[in-house]
Motif scaffolding. Structure first.
Motif, short mmCIF file in Angstrom:
data_model
loop_
_atom_site.label_atom_id
_atom_site.label_comp_id
_atom_site.label_asym_id
_atom_site.label_seq_id
_atom_site.Cartn_x
_atom_site.Cartn_y
_atom_site.Cartn_z
N ARG A 142 0.98 -1.13 -0.07
CA ARG A 142 -0.04 -0.03 -0.19
C ARG A 142 1.14 0.58 -0.37
N THR A 143 0.26 2.31 -0.99
CA THR A 143 1.66 3.75 -1.08
C THR A 143 0.63 4.44 -0.54
N ASP A 144 0.75 5.95 -0.40
CA ASP A 144 0.00 7.14 -0.63
C ASP A 144 1.03 8.42 -0.20
N GLU A 145 0.09 9.45 0.16
CA GLU A 145 1.49 10.73 0.43
C GLU A 145 2.24 10.25 1.54
N ASP A 146 1.58 9.54 2.84
CA ASP A 146 2.84 9.49 3.82
C ASP A 146 3.70 8.32 3.73
N GLY A 147 4.09 7.64 2.61
CA GLY A 147 4.76 6.57 2.53
C GLY A 147 4.20 4.96 1.99
N ALA A 148 4.75 4.39 1.83
CA ALA A 148 4.36 2.57 1.14
C ALA A 148 4.52 1.70 2.82
N VAL A 149 3.78 1.06 2.21
CA VAL A 149 3.03 -0.09 3.89
C VAL A 149 3.87 -1.36 2.66
N LEU A 150 4.07 -2.56 3.51
CA LEU A 150 4.94 -3.91 2.57
C LEU A 150 4.41 -5.02 3.71
N GLN A 151 4.00 -5.67 3.51
CA GLN A 151 3.29 -6.85 4.38
C GLN A 151 3.25 -8.18 3.48
N VAL A 152 3.73 -9.06 4.51
CA VAL A 152 4.37 -10.27 3.64
C VAL A 152 3.85 -11.27 4.85
N LYS A 153 2.81 -12.03 4.68
CA LYS A 153 2.38 -12.81 5.63
C LYS A 153 2.30 -14.20 4.99
N ASP A 154 2.05 -15.50 6.73
CA ASP A 154 2.18 -16.76 5.95
C ASP A 154 1.30 -17.44 7.13
N ASP A 155 0.91 -18.68 6.44
CA ASP A 155 0.21 -18.94 7.71
C ASP A 155 0.85 -20.35 7.85
#
Length: 397
Positions: free
Chosen positions: A328-341
């Motif tokens: 997810r990216t917006d004016e405040d920055g970027a967030v990356l999530q890597v999730k596993d089960d």
């Protein structure tokens, strides 16, 4: 155009610290000024000083004490109390000689001021505020010159000239010695900074190499395991996997060459493509969700590294059946999530190795964050944030 019109520009001389002597002037440069004693010596030769033997003793004693002050002040084997004591003795000899013989013997005081400057220039300065060694040492010597001149009946012009010469010789000498001390400290600081830069570059290179080869070798191991499983029942599939190993190996060689050349990352899109292939070969389903703007090159490369590290750990440690990558990216920055089960041991958060440490160091350099840990209900979650990363443009789903 008239040069003196407009905004003046400060002239900065071209100064190379490497060409400046690290230690500055040696003691011999200040012993040389004993040549000033030619003036009272000339009075001795002309027979203007009586008694002659006492004048010779005073002249020799003053010269010896001056040499001793300079020698012991420059030599670190002597504690500073030694040159200070010798300076006091030199002051006493100069005062007695000036009172006894008058005239050109007052030229001893500027030389005495120079000796005081040598001592003051080597004294420590550990506190803010007035320069007490300068005030006490050079100020005291110049005050003695005024007092002795007044007691000997010298005129106002002679007193002022003698005082000015004493103060100037002392202050200039002390400032020169302090200046060369600062130059030495600057050179040492620059050398330490250069060593630190080399150490940081070595750390960067080792981190990049670990991230590059860790992911690639994991992918090659997975594909080699696939070849071993299917080689007997489906040689064509095994041959395809072997061809993939060759392709991955060639690409890894190219990436290592790029890393040696200072290349920092392959970008988010390339790493997501590789993640699809690697996780598929490892039997892990992948879902990718992207929203927001496209990224500038630097944060794009950083998130690419994060995807590489997260996927590598999923393959190595998690035992997961499904992995989800969200960007997810917006004016405040970027967030990356890597999730596993995965089952709960190992996984992204449990690797605890060099990869996550290296990723954390990368993000700290841009005020980003890295969080990794257990997810309620099972699995692991890696979350990476890069502040102020958006640049315009449209990303894809």
């Amino acid at each position: 155009m008239i040069p003196w019109k407009g905004t003046p520009q400060r002239r900065i001389p071209d100064l190379d610290l490497e060409q400046v002597d690290r230690s500055g002037p040696g003691g011999h440069a200040f012993v040389f000024w004993l040549v000033v004693l030619l003036w009272p010596g000339w009075d001795l030769v002309r027979g203007r000083t009586h008694p002659l033997w006492l004048a010779v003793v005073a002249l020799v004693a003053f010269a010896f004490l001056h040499f001793a002050v300079v020698r012991t002040a420059f030599d670190g084997r002597f504690p500073m109390r030694v040159p200070i004591t010798l300076l006091v003795a030199q002051t006493a000899v100069a005062s007695a000689a000036a009172l006894a013989f008058h005239g050109r013997w007052f030229t001893m005081f500027p030389l005495l001021g120079l000796a005081a400057g040598v001592v003051v220039g080597h004294l420590p300065r550990n506190a803010k505020g007035p320069e007490l060694p300068l005030l006490v040492g050079i100020g005291g010597i110049s005050s003695v010159s005024l007092l002795i001149g007044w007691a000997a009946g010298e005129g106002g012009a002679a007193l002022a000239a003698n005082w000015y010469g004493t103060v100037t010789a002392g202050v200039v000498t002390a400032v020169i010695l302090r200046l060369f001390t600062v130059i030495g400290l600057l050179r040492e600081a620059r050398e330490e900074l250069a060593d630190a830069a080399v150490a940081r570059e070595r750390l960067r290179f080792s981190r990049d190499l670990h991230d590059l080869l860790g992911h690639t070798l994991s992918l090659m191991v997975v594909k080699a395991q696939a070849v071993r499983r299917v080689v007997e029942r489906d040689p064509a599939v095994a041959a395809g996997q072997a061809a993939d190993i060759e392709t991955v190996g060639r690409r890894a060689l190219a990436e290592v060459r790029q890393a040696v050349s200072g290349y920092r990352g392959r970008g988010l899109a390339d790493e997501l493509d590789d993640a699809r292939v690697a996780l598929s070969d490892a039997g892990v389903d992948l879902t990718v969700r992207r929203s927001g703007h496209a990224l500038p090159p630097e944060p794009d490369a950083l998130l690419g590294w994060a995807v590489r590290e997260g996927v590598t750990n999923v393959i190595r440690h998690s035992g997961a059946a499904h992995c989800e990558i969200t960007v997810r990216t917006d004016e405040d920055g970027a967030v990356l999530q890597v999730k596993d089960d995965g089952p709960g041991k190992g996984g992204i958060g449990g690797s605890g190795g060099h990869g996550l440490r290296g990723l954390s160091e990368r993000m700290e350099a841009v005020a980003g964050t890295v969080e990794a840990g257990l997810v309620p209900g099972g699995g692991f979650l890696l979350t990476v944030t890069v502040p102020g990363a958006a640049s315009g443009g449209t990303g894809g789903q």
